[in-house]
Design a protein around this motif. Structure first.
Motif, short mmCIF file in Angstrom:
data_model
loop_
_atom_site.label_atom_id
_atom_site.label_comp_id
_atom_site.label_asym_id
_atom_site.label_seq_id
_atom_site.Cartn_x
_atom_site.Cartn_y
_atom_site.Cartn_z
N LYS A 71 89.02 92.17 17.08
CA LYS A 71 89.20 91.19 18.15
C LYS A 71 89.32 91.87 19.49
CE LYS A 71 89.95 87.19 20.06
NZ LYS A 71 88.84 86.22 20.20
N LEU A 72 90.09 92.94 19.55
CA LEU A 72 90.29 93.64 20.82
C LEU A 72 88.99 94.27 21.31
CD1 LEU A 72 92.65 94.09 22.73
CD2 LEU A 72 93.07 96.27 21.61
N THR A 73 88.21 94.83 20.39
CA THR A 73 86.92 95.41 20.76
C THR A 73 85.98 94.34 21.29
OG1 THR A 73 87.19 97.13 19.08
CG2 THR A 73 84.97 96.78 19.93
N ASP A 74 86.00 93.17 20.65
CA ASP A 74 85.16 92.06 21.11
C ASP A 74 85.55 91.64 22.53
OD1 ASP A 74 83.81 92.04 18.72
OD2 ASP A 74 84.91 90.33 17.88
N ILE A 75 86.83 91.60 22.81
CA ILE A 75 87.29 91.22 24.14
C ILE A 75 86.81 92.23 25.18
CG2 ILE A 75 89.35 90.94 25.61
CD1 ILE A 75 90.81 89.93 23.06
N LEU A 76 86.91 93.51 24.84
CA LEU A 76 86.56 94.57 25.79
C LEU A 76 85.06 94.63 26.05
CD1 LEU A 76 88.96 97.40 24.55
CD2 LEU A 76 89.13 96.11 26.69
N HIS B 168 92.18 87.10 36.31
CA HIS B 168 91.97 85.91 35.47
C HIS B 168 91.83 86.37 34.03
CE1 HIS B 168 90.34 82.16 33.88
NE2 HIS B 168 90.76 81.58 34.99
N PHE B 169 92.96 86.56 33.38
CA PHE B 169 92.97 87.18 32.06
C PHE B 169 92.74 86.16 30.95
CE2 PHE B 169 95.92 89.96 34.55
CZ PHE B 169 95.06 91.06 34.62
N SER B 170 91.76 86.45 30.10
CA SER B 170 91.57 85.62 28.91
C SER B 170 92.60 85.98 27.84
CB SER B 170 90.16 85.80 28.35
OG SER B 170 89.93 87.17 27.99
N HIS B 171 93.03 87.24 27.85
CA HIS B 171 94.01 87.71 26.86
C HIS B 171 94.94 88.73 27.53
CE1 HIS B 171 90.53 86.40 24.49
NE2 HIS B 171 91.40 86.12 23.52
N TYR C 204 97.91 88.46 17.29
CA TYR C 204 98.12 89.62 16.44
C TYR C 204 99.36 90.36 16.93
CZ TYR C 204 93.27 88.86 15.04
OH TYR C 204 92.10 88.30 14.58
N SER C 205 100.06 90.99 16.00
CA SER C 205 101.21 91.83 16.34
C SER C 205 101.25 92.98 15.36
CB SER C 205 102.50 91.02 16.28
OG SER C 205 103.62 91.83 16.58
N VAL D 248 102.67 96.45 19.54
CA VAL D 248 101.68 95.92 20.47
C VAL D 248 101.32 94.51 20.01
CG1 VAL D 248 99.73 96.97 19.23
CG2 VAL D 248 99.51 96.42 21.67
N MET D 249 101.26 93.58 20.98
CA MET D 249 101.02 92.16 20.68
C MET D 249 99.89 91.63 21.55
SD MET D 249 105.08 91.06 20.66
CE MET D 249 105.44 92.16 22.06
N LEU D 250 99.03 90.84 20.98
CA LEU D 250 97.92 90.22 21.71
C LEU D 250 98.14 88.72 21.79
CD1 LEU D 250 95.08 90.69 23.03
CD2 LEU D 250 94.11 90.05 20.79
N ILE D 251 98.10 88.18 23.01
CA ILE D 251 98.29 86.75 23.19
C ILE D 251 97.15 86.19 24.04
CG2 ILE D 251 100.79 87.01 23.10
CD1 ILE D 251 100.79 86.37 26.17
#
Length: 257
Positions: free
Chosen positions: A99-104, A149-152, A209-210, A234-237
C-alpha cells in the motif's frame, strides 16, 4: 500548574532540542541518520509544525509535532535515508508495504510523514491541541496553494514490550490489544505491547495499517534480560481522518479545567 506555550518553530533556538527529541524517537537507530539535517528540514517549514515550551517562544522546546511532504523531499539524502529505513521495516508486513509503495508511485496520492516527540514527563493532555494545530495548519497551507494536500499520513512512534514473566514480577496487566506484527523472531511470551504515548490508541482506531518493529541496533533479549524492550511503531491513516483523531484525543485527554 505549568503553563504550556504553543509556538511556531524558531530555527536558531529550536534546532538542538528538536535534534535531541529525534534521537529519542529513533532510539538506538538514531546513529543511522543525519539528524541535524532532518531537524533543519522540520524546523525550516514555515507553514506547518508546532513546539511546546514553558519559557515563552525563546525557550527550549519540550515537544514538537510536524509533517513533512514525502514526495517533495524523497530525493534529499538525509530524508531519503529515513524513508528507506521505514520502508525496510514496513516490508515485514507485505500488504502495508504494498500500500505504501502504491501511494509513493501514484501521482494522484500525496504522503505526509508526521514526526513528533516529547520529553518523558509531558502529559498526554497537550496532544489534542498540538494535533488540532497540525490539522489547521495543513488546511491553511492547502488554501494557500502549498503542497500539503495529503491523501495519507504516516505516523512514527514508539512502544515498549514486556514478557509474561516481567509482568508477573511487577504486577502489570497486559493491554487489551496485543500487536505482534513485525515481531516474528520473538517468542509468544513477548507479546504484550504498550504505547509510549497514550494518544496512539486514538490513531490506531482509524489506522489502515499499524506495525511494531525492532530497532536494528537493539541488543537481542535473552531469558535473563529484564527491563524496557523499546521498539518502533509506524501507522498509516487516510489524510481525511486527522479531524476524527483530534476529536477522539480531545475526548480522551481533555485539558484540565
Amino acid at each position: 500548574m505549568v503553563d504550556f506555550d504553543f509556538c511556531d518553530f524558531k530555527p536558531q533556538i529550536d534546532y538542538v532540542a528538536v535534534k535531541r527529541l529525534l534521537q529519542q524517537l529513533l532510539h538506538t537507530d538514531a546513529s543511522f541518520f543525519d539528524l541535524g539535517s532532518i531537524a533543519d528540514l522540520i524546523i525550516s517549514q514555515a507553514d506547518v509544525g508546532t513546539t511546546i515550551k514553558t519559557d515563552g517562544a525563546d525557550g527550549d522546546p519540550l515537544a514538537f509535532l510536524a509533517v513533512v511532504n514525502v514526495q517533495e523531499n524523497e530525493k534529499s539524502p538525509p530524508f531519503a535515508s529515513l524513508l528507506t529505513y521505514l520502508l525496510s521495516k514496513i516490508s515485514a508486513d507485505v500488504p502495508f508495504h504494498r500500500k505504501l509503495t502504491d501511494i509513493l508511485t501514484d501521482s494522484d496520492s500525496c504522503l505526509g510523514l508526521v514526526i513528533g516527540e516529547r520529553v518523558y514527563n509531558m502529559p498526554p493532555q497537550v496532544m489534542p491541541p498540538l494535533y488540532k494545530m497540525l490539522k489547521d495548519e495543513i488546511e491553511w497551507a492547502v488554501e494557500d496553494g502549498k503542497p500539503y494536500h495529503f491523501s495519507h499520513l504516516l505516523i512514527l512512534s514508539r512502544v515498549w514490550r514486556s514478557t509474561a514473566e516481567e509482568e508477573g514480577s511487577t504486577g502489570m496487566k497486559p493491554p487489551p490489544n496485543k500487536r505482534q506484527k513485525g515481531d516474528k523472531g520473538r517468542p509468544k511470551a513477548a507479546a504484550s505491547v504498550y504505547s509510549f504515548h497514550p494518544e496512539d490508541d486514538c490513531i490506531q482506531k482509524v489506522a489502515m495499517y499499524s506495525l511494531e518493529f525492532d530497532f536494528s541496533h537493539q541488543e537481542p533479549r535473552t531469558n535473563d534480560t529484564f527491563g524496557e524492550d523499546i521498539a518502533g511503531r509506524v501507522m498509516l491513516i487516510p489524510g481525511d481522518k486527522l479531524g476524527a483523531i483530534v476529536q477522539d484525543m480531545s475526548s480522551k485527554f481533555p485539558s484540565p479545567s
